[in-house]
Scaffold this motif. Sequence first.
Motif, PDB file in Angstrom:
ATOM      1  N   TYR A  66       8.010 -24.657 -23.709  1.00  0.00           N
ATOM      2  CA  TYR A  66       6.998 -25.721 -23.653  1.00  0.00           C
ATOM      3  C   TYR A  66       5.849 -25.482 -24.629  1.00  0.00           C
ATOM      4  O   TYR A  66       5.478 -26.398 -25.378  1.00  0.00           O
ATOM      5  N   TYR A  86       1.454 -31.849 -19.016  1.00  0.00           N
ATOM      6  CA  TYR A  86       1.003 -32.260 -20.347  1.00  0.00           C
ATOM      7  C   TYR A  86      -0.500 -32.033 -20.498  1.00  0.00           C
ATOM      8  O   TYR A  86      -0.976 -31.564 -21.534  1.00  0.00           O
ATOM      9  N   LEU A 146      14.094 -28.259 -22.822  1.00  0.00           N
ATOM     10  CA  LEU A 146      13.810 -28.136 -21.395  1.00  0.00           C
ATOM     11  C   LEU A 146      14.505 -29.237 -20.599  1.00  0.00           C
ATOM     12  O   LEU A 146      15.098 -28.986 -19.545  1.00  0.00           O
ATOM     13  N   VAL A 196       7.805 -35.129 -20.910  1.00  0.00           N
ATOM     14  CA  VAL A 196       7.374 -34.254 -19.819  1.00  0.00           C
ATOM     15  C   VAL A 196       7.704 -34.881 -18.469  1.00  0.00           C
ATOM     16  O   VAL A 196       8.119 -34.195 -17.523  1.00  0.00           O
ATOM     17  N   ALA A 251      10.852 -21.396 -19.782  1.00  0.00           N
ATOM     18  CA  ALA A 251      10.423 -22.796 -19.862  1.00  0.00           C
ATOM     19  C   ALA A 251       8.930 -22.942 -20.112  1.00  0.00           C
ATOM     20  O   ALA A 251       8.510 -23.563 -21.094  1.00  0.00           O
ATOM     21  N   ILE A 252       8.106 -22.379 -19.203  1.00  0.00           N
ATOM     22  CA  ILE A 252       6.665 -22.626 -19.237  1.00  0.00           C
ATOM     23  C   ILE A 252       5.939 -21.783 -20.269  1.00  0.00           C
ATOM     24  O   ILE A 252       4.917 -22.187 -20.815  1.00  0.00           O
ATOM     25  N   ARG A 291      -1.709 -28.364 -21.334  1.00  0.00           N
ATOM     26  CA  ARG A 291      -1.490 -27.974 -22.733  1.00  0.00           C
ATOM     27  C   ARG A 291      -2.470 -28.668 -23.662  1.00  0.00           C
ATOM     28  O   ARG A 291      -3.063 -28.035 -24.545  1.00  0.00           O
ATOM     29  N   SER A 317      -0.635 -21.669 -25.175  1.00  0.00           N
ATOM     30  CA  SER A 317      -0.751 -22.895 -25.977  1.00  0.00           C
ATOM     31  C   SER A 317      -1.886 -22.772 -26.980  1.00  0.00           C
ATOM     32  O   SER A 317      -1.786 -23.210 -28.135  1.00  0.00           O
ATOM     33  N   GLU A 346      10.301 -29.510 -25.739  1.00  0.00           N
ATOM     34  CA  GLU A 346      10.488 -30.214 -24.472  1.00  0.00           C
ATOM     35  C   GLU A 346      11.910 -30.751 -24.302  1.00  0.00           C
ATOM     36  O   GLU A 346      12.430 -30.782 -23.186  1.00  0.00           O
TER      37      GLU A 346
END
Length: 495
Positions: A356, A70, A364, A222, A351-352, A73, A278, A361
């Motif tokens: 995300y 978290y 995920l 997360v 995912a990343i 990001r 991000s 989330e």
Amino acid sequence: MAGNHLLKQKSIKLNATMNMVKIIASMIFPLITFPYTSRILGPEGIGKTNFAFSLVGYFMLLAAVGIPMYGIREVAKIREDKKALTALIQELLVAHGIASILSTAAFVGMIFFTRKLHEEYALFLIVSASIPLSALAMDWLYQGLEEYVYITVRSLAFTGISMVALFLLVRHESDYITMAAITVVATLGSSVLNFWNARAIIFAKRELPWRFQRHIKPLAIVYALNFIISIYINLDTVMLGFLSTAKNVGYYSSAMKLTRMLLGVVVSFGAVLLPRLSYYLANDMREDFDRMLQKSLGIILLLCLPMTTALMTISREILLVLAGSKYLPAAGCLVITAPIILFIGLTNIFAIQILYPLGKEKSLVLSVSLGAAVAVVLNLLLIPRFGQFGAAWGTLVAESVVLLAQFILVRRHYQIHWPWKNLAKYIFATMAMMGLLFVVRWSVPESRMWIRLLIDVPVGAGLYFSLLFLMQEDFVREVFAKMKSHFSIHAEAVN
């Protein structure tokens, strides 16, 4: 450090380069130390230390409450706003510190109330220090600010120190506790240095009100995600420790160490790109996001296909040379788990780098929950009967379930552009490389394993990339062109 660089845009090329230096070092150091420690400590000693660190990993996760992922990001989003950044870092650090104290107390209590842990209480007490130290590390801050030069230099320094200490102090089979202590002390030094370098922000005068409540919901998601992921990442080793023998843990963890060493190359790309992706989304730069993601997907496929194939083909040679004949029972585990390099490479993108940054989330959590459930069931069924091989199959199936689930979920939110043309080239070059590896195996006797491996790695890699160059694969030709340009400029400067 951090305060002086807030407004500077980091070079993604420099970040990738420094991260690659860190990755190469993280591969070279184990190649130097693993043959030594595996032979000195034996499968049982290696198994005990890996069991201890795998178990403490769960409590470190409890202490982190989702902050590492978290934090990257959130720091990346507001890194140009010093007031907001200071408030965010102070809030996350306090939350991590409080959770670390509670988690450490719980782990220490578990040591004295669980017979299997109490038998090795000295080992588990030492590794318990990793829990509070993780709060001081604050790697999420440096990654969010894209301070990869600092991260790399720090990592190289403490890894080098711990390597020297390992050779000086670990000399007997009973020194597995000493090896664990060296790892913890290296973590201590790294964490204290991180905290010290960030002191300008940590102790800066606060200009915004405390708002812990704003982090509760995103951190909860997360945290759930990370906890579920850890179930099928660490559960295999932990369940082996409880349901099987330390020796079987040693076999399995040795195989997984080699697999995860290569995985470090793959996963690192996600770590480097997450803050930048991000940032692009937060600033409505969708074209930049799409372009970087497409290149990332190509790089992952380019690297993962030959890695997976080579590891399956020369697993026996790798274990004999790096770990010794005592670890040959782990060769089957290496073959079984090798495909997770490709699986995790792709899930790292799904995912990343996609779900995300897009704020998905919950998707995920759903995907990794399926993987965790499969891992728990398969480990319970297979480990008591098949030992380390049961854990290997459980890990492989769990990762394949996560990959399939994330692929389905990603298609709902993002249109992936697969590099089909280049993928055909990767597969052809990989098959040619595998054929070469078999020729080497047939030509060089088993008594000459060192020679086999010395030929396999450079010649196999050389053939793979040469074929891609000849087939005009985009990324490889780009790298060759940049290298040629660099050397030409250097030659002109010398003349």
